[in-house]
Motif scaffolding. Sequence first.
Motif, PDB file in Angstrom:
ATOM      1  N   ASP A   1      10.122   4.873  -3.443  1.00 49.21           N
ATOM      2  CA  ASP A   1      11.374   4.433  -4.068  1.00 49.21           C
ATOM      3  C   ASP A   1      11.328   4.615  -5.584  1.00 49.21           C
ATOM      4  O   ASP A   1      12.351   4.941  -6.209  1.00 49.21           O
ATOM      5  N   VAL A   2      10.157   4.407  -6.184  1.00 57.84           N
ATOM      6  CA  VAL A   2      10.003   4.643  -7.627  1.00 57.84           C
ATOM      7  C   VAL A   2      10.233   6.117  -7.934  1.00 57.84           C
ATOM      8  O   VAL A   2      10.951   6.466  -8.886  1.00 57.84           O
ATOM      9  N   PHE A   3       9.638   6.995  -7.137  1.00 57.92           N
ATOM     10  CA  PHE A   3       9.815   8.430  -7.351  1.00 57.92           C
ATOM     11  C   PHE A   3      11.281   8.832  -7.177  1.00 57.92           C
ATOM     12  O   PHE A   3      11.813   9.638  -7.949  1.00 57.92           O
ATOM     13  N   THR A   4      11.922   8.277  -6.174  1.00 55.88           N
ATOM     14  CA  THR A   4      13.337   8.593  -5.944  1.00 55.88           C
ATOM     15  C   THR A   4      14.194   8.124  -7.113  1.00 55.88           C
ATOM     16  O   THR A   4      15.057   8.860  -7.614  1.00 55.88           O
ATOM     17  N   ALA A   5      13.946   6.906  -7.574  1.00 54.00           N
ATOM     18  CA  ALA A   5      14.734   6.350  -8.679  1.00 54.00           C
ATOM     19  C   ALA A   5      14.543   7.142  -9.967  1.00 54.00           C
ATOM     20  O   ALA A   5      15.452   7.207 -10.806  1.00 54.00           O
ATOM     21  N   SER A   6      13.384   7.764 -10.135  1.00 54.24           N
ATOM     22  CA  SER A   6      13.106   8.515 -11.362  1.00 54.24           C
ATOM     23  C   SER A   6      13.917   9.799 -11.453  1.00 54.24           C
ATOM     24  O   SER A   6      14.087  10.356 -12.545  1.00 54.24           O
ATOM     25  N   GLY A   7      14.367  10.318 -10.314  1.00 57.06           N
ATOM     26  CA  GLY A   7      15.169  11.534 -10.301  1.00 57.06           C
ATOM     27  C   GLY A   7      14.389  12.826 -10.431  1.00 57.06           C
ATOM     28  O   GLY A   7      14.987  13.897 -10.603  1.00 57.06           O
ATOM     29  N   VAL A   8      13.071  12.780 -10.325  1.00 60.76           N
ATOM     30  CA  VAL A   8      12.284  14.004 -10.477  1.00 60.76           C
ATOM     31  C   VAL A   8      12.300  14.816  -9.184  1.00 60.76           C
ATOM     32  O   VAL A   8      12.542  14.284  -8.098  1.00 60.76           O
ATOM     33  N   ASP A   9      12.029  16.111  -9.321  1.00 65.01           N
ATOM     34  CA  ASP A   9      11.869  16.998  -8.168  1.00 65.01           C
ATOM     35  C   ASP A   9      10.399  17.237  -7.851  1.00 65.01           C
ATOM     36  O   ASP A   9      10.012  17.356  -6.688  1.00 65.01           O
ATOM     37  N   THR A  10       9.597  17.350  -8.915  1.00 60.93           N
ATOM     38  CA  THR A  10       8.178  17.666  -8.784  1.00 60.93           C
ATOM     39  C   THR A  10       7.358  16.638  -9.549  1.00 60.93           C
ATOM     40  O   THR A  10       7.685  16.290 -10.688  1.00 60.93           O
ATOM     41  N   ILE A  11       6.288  16.181  -8.922  1.00 59.58           N
ATOM     42  CA  ILE A  11       5.368  15.226  -9.546  1.00 59.58           C
ATOM     43  C   ILE A  11       4.063  15.954  -9.827  1.00 59.58           C
ATOM     44  O   ILE A  11       3.483  16.583  -8.933  1.00 59.58           O
ATOM     45  N   VAL A  12       3.615  15.882 -11.068  1.00 60.15           N
ATOM     46  CA  VAL A  12       2.371  16.525 -11.496  1.00 60.15           C
ATOM     47  C   VAL A  12       1.328  15.440 -11.745  1.00 60.15           C
ATOM     48  O   VAL A  12       1.605  14.454 -12.433  1.00 60.15           O
ATOM     49  N   PHE A  13       0.136  15.633 -11.198  1.00 59.74           N
ATOM     50  CA  PHE A  13      -0.963  14.675 -11.379  1.00 59.74           C
ATOM     51  C   PHE A  13      -2.028  15.301 -12.265  1.00 59.74           C
ATOM     52  O   PHE A  13      -2.532  16.387 -11.968  1.00 59.74           O
ATOM     53  N   ASP A  14      -2.387  14.611 -13.358  1.00 61.04           N
ATOM     54  CA  ASP A  14      -3.444  15.106 -14.248  1.00 61.04           C
ATOM     55  C   ASP A  14      -4.188  13.916 -14.852  1.00 61.04           C
ATOM     56  O   ASP A  14      -3.779  13.356 -15.872  1.00 61.04           O
ATOM     57  N   ILE A  15      -5.290  13.526 -14.208  1.00 58.61           N
ATOM     58  CA  ILE A  15      -6.116  12.404 -14.652  1.00 58.61           C
ATOM     59  C   ILE A  15      -7.583  12.771 -14.453  1.00 58.61           C
ATOM     60  O   ILE A  15      -7.959  13.334 -13.423  1.00 58.61           O
ATOM     61  N   GLN A  16      -8.413  12.417 -15.424  1.00 58.81           N
ATOM     62  CA  GLN A  16      -9.854  12.618 -15.320  1.00 58.81           C
ATOM     63  C   GLN A  16     -10.463  11.561 -14.401  1.00 58.81           C
ATOM     64  O   GLN A  16     -10.299  10.362 -14.619  1.00 58.81           O
ATOM     65  N   ASP A  17     -11.180  12.002 -13.385  1.00 57.02           N
ATOM     66  CA  ASP A  17     -11.871  11.098 -12.463  1.00 57.02           C
ATOM     67  C   ASP A  17     -13.295  10.845 -12.958  1.00 57.02           C
ATOM     68  O   ASP A  17     -13.763  11.472 -13.910  1.00 57.02           O
ATOM     69  N   ALA A  18     -13.996   9.910 -12.290  1.00 56.95           N
ATOM     70  CA  ALA A  18     -15.377   9.597 -12.652  1.00 56.95           C
ATOM     71  C   ALA A  18     -16.363   9.871 -11.525  1.00 56.95           C
ATOM     72  O   ALA A  18     -17.557   9.638 -11.689  1.00 56.95           O
ATOM     73  N   GLY A  19     -15.890  10.334 -10.369  1.00 63.30           N
ATOM     74  CA  GLY A  19     -16.797  10.764  -9.314  1.00 63.30           C
ATOM     75  C   GLY A  19     -17.189   9.722  -8.293  1.00 63.30           C
ATOM     76  O   GLY A  19     -18.004  10.007  -7.415  1.00 63.30           O
ATOM     77  N   ALA A  20     -16.631   8.515  -8.379  1.00 63.40           N
ATOM     78  CA  ALA A  20     -17.005   7.437  -7.461  1.00 63.40           C
ATOM     79  C   ALA A  20     -15.813   7.021  -6.609  1.00 63.40           C
ATOM     80  O   ALA A  20     -14.679   6.999  -7.085  1.00 63.40           O
ATOM     81  N   ARG A  21     -16.095   6.637  -5.362  1.00 63.61           N
ATOM     82  CA  ARG A  21     -15.016   6.249  -4.447  1.00 63.61           C
ATOM     83  C   ARG A  21     -14.219   5.066  -4.972  1.00 63.61           C
ATOM     84  O   ARG A  21     -13.003   4.983  -4.774  1.00 63.61           O
ATOM     85  N   PHE A  22     -14.879   4.132  -5.642  1.00 65.73           N
ATOM     86  CA  PHE A  22     -14.164   2.930  -6.068  1.00 65.73           C
ATOM     87  C   PHE A  22     -13.515   3.067  -7.438  1.00 65.73           C
ATOM     88  O   PHE A  22     -12.990   2.093  -7.971  1.00 65.73           O
TER      89      PHE A  22
END
Length: 428
Positions: A141-162
Amino acid sequence: MSLSRRGLLTAGGAMGALAATAASAGPAAAGASHGKGRGHGNGGGQRVRTGFDRLAADGYALLKGQRVGVVTNPTGITSDVRHIVDVMHPDGRVDLTAVFGPEHGFRGTAQAGGSEGRYDDPATGLPVYDTYLKSGQALADVFTASGVDTIVFDIQDAGARFYTYIWTLYDCMEAAALAGKRFVVLDRPNPVSGRAALGPVLDPAFGTFVGRREISQAHGMTVTELALLFNGEFLKDRPAELETVKMSGWSRSDFFDATGLPWVPPSPNMPTPDTALVYSGTCLFEGTNLSEGRGTTRPFELLGAEGVDHRWADAANALELPGVAFREAYFAPTFSKFQGRTVGGVQLHVQDREVFDPVRTGIALLITAKRTWDGFAWRSDNWIDKLTGNTRVRTMIDAGADLDEVTGAWADDLAEFRAVRKKYLQYR
């Protein structure tokens, strides 16, 4: 080359991944303090190009004609330390219309367990939506309300499951599918290399935001590889319309300092790549009454509690664990457990990261802490079970099992996960 639009909708997903260009730099310099080899420094020049670097170099062709929202935090930067949102916003080739912030927030102002809420970014005027602890239809619902067509993910991970950003990735992929949004993942290095999957595999009965699905405690994957695995294994009944942009120049043996990329702390208590190196093991101390070093300049490298003395470091060193030594240490956290009080404990010193096993080390420290300090206790909510993904680690340690017995108990599950993981690896 042009980055074509291809949905990765098969169970394997790997066939739809964008191919990486060839590595462009020479061998890494040797002789860093953690050991020698390709993964230990490269003389200061940039060798790795991130997914965003390649997307921008291609003129954002992958995003043409799309209203774009970005899931990111302070780690979403270019090689010259400009934030990707600040770069894309004024660029007429991309229609950036929204930002989505994870735990700690888009600009990184919140501590663990917090976020920034909904606001308009002062620098760009863009609406910033809060994704933290939202999933399923609520996040869709947040994505719908934002009005975007495409969502881009760009975050540095740390390599751990948690480390929760990979579950933000999972939740966003699931929600994007529900909302009918296209999902693009831009890759960044696994800072502790991508050589091995280590530790217990999550039992689905213990799924939480510190571990949604059945992967190992240290996964040894990049975020695009995880996205492909999530889509192919866990979201295959309703997969995301997924596209990935790989890095170029990255090898599975590379630690972060080999990349030539700038390090930005992905969360307040992940100040350096050295923190990430130990985190997948020592974060287990969140599940105990000992300090995991929050409130110090060396979180997850310093561990301790009031009443702990030299016997813990002595017992840990007696195990002769590969690649690591333990120093008797005293410190006073400025916040979190034991705030303002002096505690005794250990500091980990990783001396050879090529042979260092952070998960086995973390288990060894739990066992020796319990044996050398009468005050040892698990958190009353058994948070340790959420971190390890099972009850077995806690109950075996309580029953007096030794290190080999505890770590051997997950061998079959880990072998099974490694076989699945192998299908989604995108780099050599």
